[in-house]
Write a protein that holds these residues in place. Structure first.
Motif, short mmCIF file in Angstrom:
data_model
loop_
_atom_site.label_atom_id
_atom_site.label_comp_id
_atom_site.label_asym_id
_atom_site.label_seq_id
_atom_site.Cartn_x
_atom_site.Cartn_y
_atom_site.Cartn_z
N LEU A 42 26.04 -20.14 -2.99
CA LEU A 42 26.72 -21.43 -2.95
C LEU A 42 26.91 -21.91 -1.51
O LEU A 42 26.82 -23.10 -1.21
CB LEU A 42 28.08 -21.34 -3.63
N MET A 91 26.95 -14.81 -5.74
CA MET A 91 27.14 -16.21 -6.10
C MET A 91 27.72 -17.01 -4.93
O MET A 91 27.27 -18.12 -4.63
CB MET A 91 28.08 -16.30 -7.30
N VAL A 92 28.72 -16.42 -4.26
CA VAL A 92 29.34 -17.13 -3.13
C VAL A 92 28.33 -17.38 -2.02
O VAL A 92 28.25 -18.48 -1.46
CB VAL A 92 30.54 -16.33 -2.61
N LEU A 116 29.95 -15.96 -18.81
CA LEU A 116 30.11 -15.80 -17.36
C LEU A 116 28.78 -15.40 -16.73
O LEU A 116 28.38 -15.96 -15.71
CB LEU A 116 31.16 -14.73 -17.07
N PHE A 141 29.74 -11.46 -7.72
CA PHE A 141 30.47 -12.61 -7.24
C PHE A 141 30.08 -12.96 -5.80
O PHE A 141 29.88 -14.13 -5.46
CB PHE A 141 31.95 -12.28 -7.34
N VAL A 166 31.77 -5.97 -10.11
CA VAL A 166 31.93 -7.40 -10.36
C VAL A 166 31.89 -8.17 -9.06
O VAL A 166 31.33 -9.26 -8.97
CB VAL A 166 33.25 -7.66 -11.10
N VAL A 167 32.50 -7.57 -8.04
CA VAL A 167 32.57 -8.27 -6.76
C VAL A 167 31.17 -8.49 -6.19
O VAL A 167 30.89 -9.53 -5.60
CB VAL A 167 33.43 -7.46 -5.78
N ILE A 181 23.95 -20.69 -11.69
CA ILE A 181 24.43 -21.15 -10.39
C ILE A 181 23.55 -20.55 -9.29
O ILE A 181 23.16 -21.24 -8.35
CB ILE A 181 25.91 -20.76 -10.18
N TYR A 233 33.69 -1.95 -7.63
CA TYR A 233 33.44 -3.27 -7.03
C TYR A 233 32.20 -3.94 -7.61
O TYR A 233 31.66 -4.86 -7.01
CB TYR A 233 33.33 -3.16 -5.51
N LEU A 236 26.56 -18.35 -16.58
CA LEU A 236 27.03 -19.29 -15.55
C LEU A 236 26.55 -18.84 -14.17
O LEU A 236 25.97 -19.62 -13.41
CB LEU A 236 28.55 -19.35 -15.55
N VAL A 237 26.80 -17.57 -13.87
CA VAL A 237 26.44 -17.07 -12.54
C VAL A 237 24.92 -17.12 -12.37
O VAL A 237 24.42 -17.51 -11.31
CB VAL A 237 26.98 -15.65 -12.33
#
Lengths: 358, 336
Positions: free
Chosen positions: B325, B321-322, B274, B318, B314-315, B281, B312, B277-278
């Motif tokens: 993207l 990443m968002v 993971l 994330f 992990v958030v 990305i 938070y 991947l992040v």
């Protein structure tokens, strides 16, 4: 142009790559027999068969079906479908009732279910909107990252998702005086929604939208040139698939009575992909076949393996090797095997079926 | 760099100011007001250096991943399993021979050989079928995970680090000043610093090899246009084999490194997968500098997240990443 013509006539030209939905019509006698069998199964099946085998098969099959819709018709292999289902399950537990009274809001079941499906659908659609901005193989990576992030988040967060232990005692409501927790009603409940989902996928795949979606799978640039908004079609496909996965997620949390981070962990997320690929991604019936094989393996493999002298703990190895063999030798899954056999021995003139994993 | 300043003067100013502020945070003795906002300086500094060194580990894993993807379009979802297997092997060899550096080399060689076998027997036959290759790597990761569980069980393992690497070292960074006027310096584990230095050296060597050698030229040409490269008479399969072996070997190498300053256990493979991947990305698929930048960002985000917003963390990763993207779907350092 072929796509335009098919949009008006409603039948895909024979040269178009499968999956085509036209052949999934229940015109085969075998399908009618299957339907009859499933309808009268409660007359002789035990509770275990009804709930643990078929109920679970229908639920997993629906989640895999939503992946098959995206992958088979849209060419987008999304690993987020199990997470959407898990999200719906969590929302039912959070807005409805569970043993964790400090967090659960205790709303009436119908409101909780509707809200859960709406939220999970939004979540799935947003995930889709993020991943369709890139192309092809990136989808699998981005959706896997989203799925893992959801898993780790639910694991770490105690104020909303109750961390490692999750929620238990999420009960199926009693409606119309029927106890839906009982085996026979719950069996029919899952069967009903599985059939609805199946028919919805068949219907949508033959609608103008579904045909345009298959066009974007085969040649996105040409569809763009024809004036279709490819991105919008893909996001709409995610939304539709998310609804199916969300409904299945509600049934999933009722089926087990509990939900925890492991429900939508990386293992189950990959299992859904395995189910869809092993069953066959070219037709909507494939995921259900894959789910049945998976559930049977899950339930009986341990005993069988120990009976023949193998270590039952090596179940995952069996799944992995089996999946490897299927991907290596029959990319269309069990359906592909069957079609090949059918073509060779029964109907040599039938047109070749293509599609599935490319 | 100067071109960036010419083209985006405002952003360059913001970046320089941010850098200066960071330098101030690292070097200065914190006034009480700042401590109220950010907590103790020692915590901040530790999180900062932890994040950077964690980024070094992520870079080792993710650079192999991104190299394989860039050249062969193969999303190797078994990369985390190769990492964990390398770690276990390194643990075995380190206990057997007592040599930490030797176990690094052996893990690299064995995992590289495994990668070669995979590329030669499986992936070569399904070239151009992205999805099928990815599914195969998923199947391989399931098989490997269960085999490793069989052999090593569910216990924690830690690769023993050699005596010359153990123990803390004093960094010339003041964390606080005692009332007696005596300065307190930051203590930090030496092994993490050495590993980070190693990651930087490997990264620079890889960049040099890619940009200054003939083989690197072939690899870059293959990333840009595989078909043209093979049309010019290059035996592209050999290049593939070499890159796959190198990328896989790096994962095994990173496994020993990660096993030294973190721990090895089932599930670590998914975590590392993971993370890589992040990282790719965010950084941009197929780009080595992108992997370095992404690794740094994700490593820092994870460490600062777990210090300042534990539930938070992990958030935060994330959200990064968002945002990337949404803003640059192709990643930070990748031309469109």
């Amino acid at each position: 142009m072929a796509v335009e013509a098919s949009r008006t006539s409603g039948i895909l030209p024979a040269s178009a790559p499968a999956p085509t939905a036209a052949s999934s019509l229940p015109r085969y006698p075998a399908l009618w027999l299957l339907a009859l069998f499933l309808l009268i199964l409660p007359a002789f099946g035990s509770d275990f068969v009804l709930i643990q085998l078929f109920g679970w098969t229908f639920i997993l099959g629906m989640i895999a079906l939503s992946l098959m819709f995206l992958g088979g018709y849209g060419g987008m292999v999304s690993l987020v479908q199990m997470t959407v289902a898990g999200c719906a399950g969590y929302m039912v537990a959070i807005f409805g009732t569970s043993a964790v009274a400090e967090i659960s809001l205790g709303w009436p079941w119908w409101l909780a279910v509707v809200v859960a499906i709406v939220i999970a659908t939004l979540f799935g659609t947003l995930s889709g909107a993020l991943s369709v901005r890139t192309e092809g193989i990136y989808t699998i990576m981005i959706t896997l990252a989203i799925a893992s992030a959801f898993f780790y988040f639910t694991l770490q967060n105690y104020s909303i998702f109750n961390g490692f232990s999750g929620f238990n005692a999420v009960r199926v409501p009693q409606v119309f005086g029927i106890d839906w927790r009982a085996a026979v009603p719950f069996y029919y409940l899952t069967l009903f929604w599985a059939v609805i989902a199946y028919l919805a996928v068949v219907y949508v795949s033959r609608s103008p939208f579904g045909l345009a979606l298959q066009g974007t799978r085969d040649n996105a640039r040409r569809m763009e040139a024809l004036g279709f908004n490819v991105t919008a079609h893909r996001i709409a496909a995610y939304a539709f698939a998310s609804v199916i996965a969300a409904v299945a997620g509600v049934l999933l949390v009722w089926h087990g009575g509990q939900i925890s981070p492991g429900t939508a962990g990386v293992g189950p997320v990959v299992d859904i992909l395995i189910i869809a690929v092993a069953g066959g991604m070219s037709r909507p019936i494939g995921p259900f076949i894959g789910a049945l094989i998976y559930v049977l393996l899950r339930t009986f493999a341990l005993d069988v393996m120990e009976a023949v002298g193998l270590d039952g703990k090596r179940f995952q190895l069996l799944v992995g090797v089996g999946f490897l063999l299927i991907v290596l030798f029959s990319p269309d899954g069990v359906l592909g095997l069957w079609q090949r056999w059918h073509r060779r021995f029964l109907a040599p003139a039938a047109p070749p079926a293509r599609g599935g994993v490319r | 760099m100067s071109r960036f300043i010419e083209r985006h003067p405002a952003w360059a100013l913001v970046a320089i100011l941010a850098l200066a502020f960071l330098l101030y945070l690292v070097l200065a003795t914190w006034p009480p007001g700042l401590e109220e906002v950010l907590g103790r300086k020692r915590v901040f500094l530790t999180a900062l250096i932890n994040g950077i060194t964690l980024g070094g580990l992520y870079f080792l894993v993710a650079s192999g991943f991104t190299l394989i993807f860039g050249l062969m379009r193969n999303v190797n979802l078994a990369h985390g399993s190769l990492y964990l297997l390398g770690g276990y092997l390194g643990y075995e060899f380190a206990n057997l021979t007592g040599g930490w550096v030797l176990s690094l080399v052996i893990a690299f060689i064995i995992i590289a050989a495994l990668g070669m076998v995979l590329q030669f027997t499986i992936f070569r036959w399904m070239e151009g079928q992205d999805l099928r290759q990815t599914l195969v790597t998923i199947a391989i990761s399931i098989v490997l995970a269960d085999l490793m569980l069989w052999r090593w069980g569910g216990d924690f393992y830690q690769v023993p680090s050699p005596s010359w690497l153990t123990g803390p070292v004093q960094l010339p960074l003041v964390t606080a000043v005692r009332s007696s006027g005596e300065a307190v310096y930051l203590q930090y584990p030496l092994v993490r610093l050495i590993i980070f230095a190693g990651a930087v050296v490997i990264g620079v060597l890889m960049w040099l090899a890619l940009n200054r050698t003939k083989v690197g030229m072939l690899v870059r040409a293959g990333v840009d246009d595989r078909d043209m490269l093979s049309a010019t008479g290059v035996r592209v399969q050999l290049v593939f084999l070499g890159v796959f072996a190198f990328g896989a070997g790096l994962a095994g190498f990173a496994g020993v490194v990660g096993g030294t300053f973190q721990s090895l256990q089932p599930g670590e493979d998914t975590k590392i997968l993971l993370a890589s991947l992040v990282v790719v990305i965010v950084g941009g698929m197929g780009s080595i500098p992108g992997a370095a930048l992404g690794a740094l960002i994700i490593g820092l985000a994870e460490q600062f997240g777990s210090v300042y917003m534990p539930t938070y963390a992990v958030v935060l990763t994330f959200v990064i990443m968002v945002l990337v993207l949404a803003w640059r779907p192709q990643g930070l350092l990748r031309g469109s």
